[in-house]
Write a protein that holds these residues in place. Structure first.
Motif, PDB file in Angstrom:
ATOM      1  N   LYS A  83       1.289   2.829   5.810  1.00  0.00           N
ATOM      2  CA  LYS A  83       2.071   3.798   6.567  1.00  0.00           C
ATOM      3  C   LYS A  83       2.445   4.973   5.682  1.00  0.00           C
ATOM      4  O   LYS A  83       2.673   4.809   4.493  1.00  0.00           O
ATOM      5  N   PRO A  84       2.549   6.171   6.301  1.00  0.00           N
ATOM      6  CA  PRO A  84       2.950   7.337   5.513  1.00  0.00           C
ATOM      7  C   PRO A  84       4.319   7.112   4.890  1.00  0.00           C
ATOM      8  O   PRO A  84       5.181   6.488   5.497  1.00  0.00           O
ATOM      9  N   LYS A  85       4.519   7.604   3.720  1.00  0.00           N
ATOM     10  CA  LYS A  85       5.774   7.494   2.977  1.00  0.00           C
ATOM     11  C   LYS A  85       6.106   6.060   2.588  1.00  0.00           C
ATOM     12  O   LYS A  85       7.195   5.769   2.145  1.00  0.00           O
ATOM     13  N   CYS A  86       5.179   5.169   2.826  1.00  0.00           N
ATOM     14  CA  CYS A  86       5.456   3.784   2.506  1.00  0.00           C
ATOM     15  C   CYS A  86       4.958   3.490   1.096  1.00  0.00           C
ATOM     16  O   CYS A  86       3.863   3.892   0.725  1.00  0.00           O
ATOM     17  N   ASP A 106       5.494  -2.135  -1.401  1.00  0.00           N
ATOM     18  CA  ASP A 106       6.119  -2.840  -0.289  1.00  0.00           C
ATOM     19  C   ASP A 106       5.082  -3.525   0.589  1.00  0.00           C
ATOM     20  O   ASP A 106       5.378  -4.451   1.327  1.00  0.00           O
ATOM     21  N   LEU A 107       3.883  -3.017   0.560  1.00  0.00           N
ATOM     22  CA  LEU A 107       2.827  -3.571   1.407  1.00  0.00           C
ATOM     23  C   LEU A 107       2.087  -4.714   0.737  1.00  0.00           C
ATOM     24  O   LEU A 107       1.296  -5.405   1.346  1.00  0.00           O
ATOM     25  N   CYS A 155      -4.067   6.699   9.674  1.00  0.00           N
ATOM     26  CA  CYS A 155      -3.421   6.086   8.544  1.00  0.00           C
ATOM     27  C   CYS A 155      -4.448   5.398   7.668  1.00  0.00           C
ATOM     28  O   CYS A 155      -5.476   4.935   8.135  1.00  0.00           O
ATOM     29  N   SER A 156      -4.133   5.382   6.412  1.00  0.00           N
ATOM     30  CA  SER A 156      -5.054   4.788   5.465  1.00  0.00           C
ATOM     31  C   SER A 156      -5.010   3.277   5.560  1.00  0.00           C
ATOM     32  O   SER A 156      -3.986   2.694   5.908  1.00  0.00           O
ATOM     33  N   THR A 157      -6.096   2.668   5.302  1.00  0.00           N
ATOM     34  CA  THR A 157      -6.134   1.213   5.292  1.00  0.00           C
ATOM     35  C   THR A 157      -6.828   0.739   4.021  1.00  0.00           C
ATOM     36  O   THR A 157      -7.553   1.479   3.393  1.00  0.00           O
ATOM     37  N   PHE A 158      -6.547  -0.490   3.708  1.00  0.00           N
ATOM     38  CA  PHE A 158      -7.344  -1.120   2.657  1.00  0.00           C
ATOM     39  C   PHE A 158      -7.569  -2.573   3.024  1.00  0.00           C
ATOM     40  O   PHE A 158      -6.827  -3.149   3.826  1.00  0.00           O
TER      41      PHE A 158
END
Ligand SMILES: [Zn+2]
Ligand SMILES: [Zn+2]
Length: 84
Positions: free
Chosen positions: A35-38, A42-43, A20-23
């Protein structure tokens, strides 16, 4: 496992590897997993002031980039040394 930027490998309940990608939050420097499809909104999302990605915790707070906080801490330190 890399912690900043790019990808983090997550082990699921069945031992399945998920990528999963992070930043890194530009304000508090914590790592947020996307998260995928997120929806990014929302994050947390983009800080309109410094135009960087920030985590949900920092969204409601003002724009205080991590680097600026460090600068402030250093300035306080210098002040303390000069007068203490
Ligand atoms: Zn943050
Ligand atoms: Zn900001």
């Amino acid at each position: 496992m890399r912690r900043e930027g790019g990808y983090a490998v997550i082990f699921g309940p069945l031992g399945i590897q998920k990528e999963c990608s992070t930043f890194s939050c530009a304000h508090c420097n914590c790592v947020v997993h996307i998260k995928p499809k997120c929806n990014l909104d929302d994050l947390g999302g983009n800080c309109r002031l410094c135009d960087k990605l920030i985590c949900p915790k920092c969204v409601d707070l003002g724009c205080t980039p991590f680097e600026k906080k460090l600068e402030q801490a250093e300035a306080r330190d210098r002040w303390r040394r000069a007068y203490g």
